[in-house]
Design a protein around this motif. Structure first.
Motif, mmCIF file in Angstrom:
data_model
loop_
_atom_site.group_PDB
_atom_site.id
_atom_site.type_symbol
_atom_site.label_atom_id
_atom_site.label_comp_id
_atom_site.label_asym_id
_atom_site.label_seq_id
_atom_site.Cartn_x
_atom_site.Cartn_y
_atom_site.Cartn_z
ATOM 1 N N GLN A 61 0.755 -1.157 0.113
ATOM 2 C CA GLN A 61 0.093 0.018 0.168
ATOM 3 C C GLN A 61 1.039 1.281 0.072
ATOM 4 O O GLN A 61 0.507 2.329 -0.617
ATOM 5 C CB GLN A 61 -0.865 -0.161 1.304
ATOM 6 C CG GLN A 61 -2.117 1.144 1.117
ATOM 7 C CD GLN A 61 -2.826 1.139 2.334
ATOM 8 O OE1 GLN A 61 -2.917 0.413 3.320
ATOM 9 N NE2 GLN A 61 -3.896 1.708 2.400
ATOM 10 N N LYS A 117 0.621 3.603 -3.112
ATOM 11 C CA LYS A 117 -0.089 4.846 -2.612
ATOM 12 C C LYS A 117 -1.504 4.730 -3.147
ATOM 13 O O LYS A 117 -2.077 5.628 -3.926
ATOM 14 C CB LYS A 117 0.674 5.932 -3.283
ATOM 15 C CG LYS A 117 2.024 6.135 -2.740
ATOM 16 C CD LYS A 117 2.481 7.714 -3.312
ATOM 17 C CE LYS A 117 3.939 7.814 -2.700
ATOM 18 N NZ LYS A 117 4.883 6.847 -2.768
ATOM 19 N N THR A 118 -2.169 3.649 -2.707
ATOM 20 C CA THR A 118 -3.478 3.355 -3.067
ATOM 21 C C THR A 118 -4.506 3.344 -1.864
ATOM 22 O O THR A 118 -3.942 3.136 -1.035
ATOM 23 C CB THR A 118 -3.679 2.344 -4.187
ATOM 24 O OG1 THR A 118 -5.011 2.255 -4.797
ATOM 25 C CG2 THR A 118 -3.290 1.034 -3.612
ATOM 26 N N ASP A 119 -5.721 3.360 -2.319
ATOM 27 C CA ASP A 119 -6.836 3.239 -1.171
ATOM 28 C C ASP A 119 -6.686 1.667 -0.603
ATOM 29 O O ASP A 119 -6.555 0.814 -1.709
ATOM 30 C CB ASP A 119 -8.255 3.588 -1.920
ATOM 31 C CG ASP A 119 -9.316 3.203 -1.160
ATOM 32 O OD1 ASP A 119 -9.349 3.625 -0.083
ATOM 33 O OD2 ASP A 119 -10.258 2.688 -1.261
ATOM 34 N N GLU A 120 -7.048 1.597 0.533
ATOM 35 C CA GLU A 120 -7.091 0.187 1.248
ATOM 36 C C GLU A 120 -8.187 -0.876 0.352
ATOM 37 O O GLU A 120 -7.621 -2.100 0.225
ATOM 38 C CB GLU A 120 -7.410 0.266 2.575
ATOM 39 C CG GLU A 120 -7.341 -0.945 3.242
ATOM 40 C CD GLU A 120 -7.418 -0.729 4.825
ATOM 41 O OE1 GLU A 120 -8.374 -1.712 5.268
ATOM 42 O OE2 GLU A 120 -6.936 0.158 5.223
ATOM 43 N N ASN A 121 -9.264 -0.347 0.275
ATOM 44 C CA ASN A 121 -10.373 -1.149 -0.370
ATOM 45 C C ASN A 121 -9.964 -1.771 -1.795
ATOM 46 O O ASN A 121 -10.143 -2.771 -2.259
ATOM 47 C CB ASN A 121 -11.625 -0.725 -0.496
ATOM 48 C CG ASN A 121 -12.158 -0.523 1.157
ATOM 49 O OD1 ASN A 121 -11.836 -1.162 1.931
ATOM 50 N ND2 ASN A 121 -12.955 0.808 1.311
#
Length: 156
Positions: free
Chosen positions: A15, A19-23
Motif C-alpha cells: 500500500q 499509494k492506493t486506497d485500502e479497499n
C-alpha cells in the motif's frame, strides 16, 4: 516489479509503494491471490485478504496457457443520492430546453406532459419540473408570456 526487490511484502508495504486506497488494493490483491489464477500466495486465511497478510510469488503456479487473463477486481460503485439528483435535474432541464427550442412557445400543461414522455427513465414530479422551469426562466433561457402566465416562450 515489487517482488523483484523483496521475496515477501506485507499488505501495508504494498500500500505504501502503490499509494492506493485500502479497499482498491484489497480487491486487486484478492484477484491475484485468492481467485482461480493464484499468481501470488499469501499467509493467513486463504479466502479473504486482510491488512495483516504477507504476499509472495507463488512458485508452484503453472499454466498451460501462455497468455493469461487475470480477472479484474470488482469495484463496487457506491450509490450517491446527491449525484443522482444533480444528474436528474440536468436531464429535466435538457428535456425542457429541447422541447422549447423546437416549439418556441408552449403552455405549461403541454410542456409538463411532453417532459414526462421524454423522461421515461425516471418519473420526475410536477414540482421538480416546475422548479427547473423557474430556474431556466431565471437564467434567461425562457420567459413567461406577459398576457398568459401559463404560456412560456423560448429565448436563447
Amino acid at each position: 516489479m515489487l517482488f523483484n526487490d523483496a521475496e515477501r511484502l506485507s499488505f501495508k508495504d504494498i500500500q505504501e509503494v502503490l499509494k492506493t486506497d485500502e479497499n482498491l488494493l484489497r480487491n486487486m490483491l484478492d484477484s491475484l491471490a485468492c481467485k482461480k489464477i493464484k499468481i501470488l500466495a499469501k499467509s493467513g486465511f486463504q479466502g479473504v485478504v486482510s491488512t495483516e497478510d504477507e504476499f509472495f510469488v507463488n512458485d508452484a503456479f503453472k499454466s498451460k496457457i501462455k497468455l493469461l487473463t487475470i480477472p479484474a477486481p470488482m469495484v463496487k460503485e457506491t450509490f450517491n443520492r446527491e449525484k443522482v439528483d444533480i444528474d436528474r435535474t440536468h436531464a429535466i432541464e435538457a428535456a425542457i430546453v429541447k422541447l422549447m427550442k423546437s416549439r418556441k412557445k408552449m403552455h405549461y400543461i403541454h410542456l409538463l406532459n411532453e417532459v414526462m414522455i421524454i423522461l421515461q427513465m425516471f418519473k420526475p414530479t410536477q414540482m421538480l419540473i416546475r422548479n427547473r422551469i423557474e430556474s431556466l426562466i431565471e437564467r434567461d433561457y425562457m420567459e413567461r408570456d406577459p398576457d398568459d402566465s401559463n404560456l412560456f416562450r423560448y429565448l436563447a
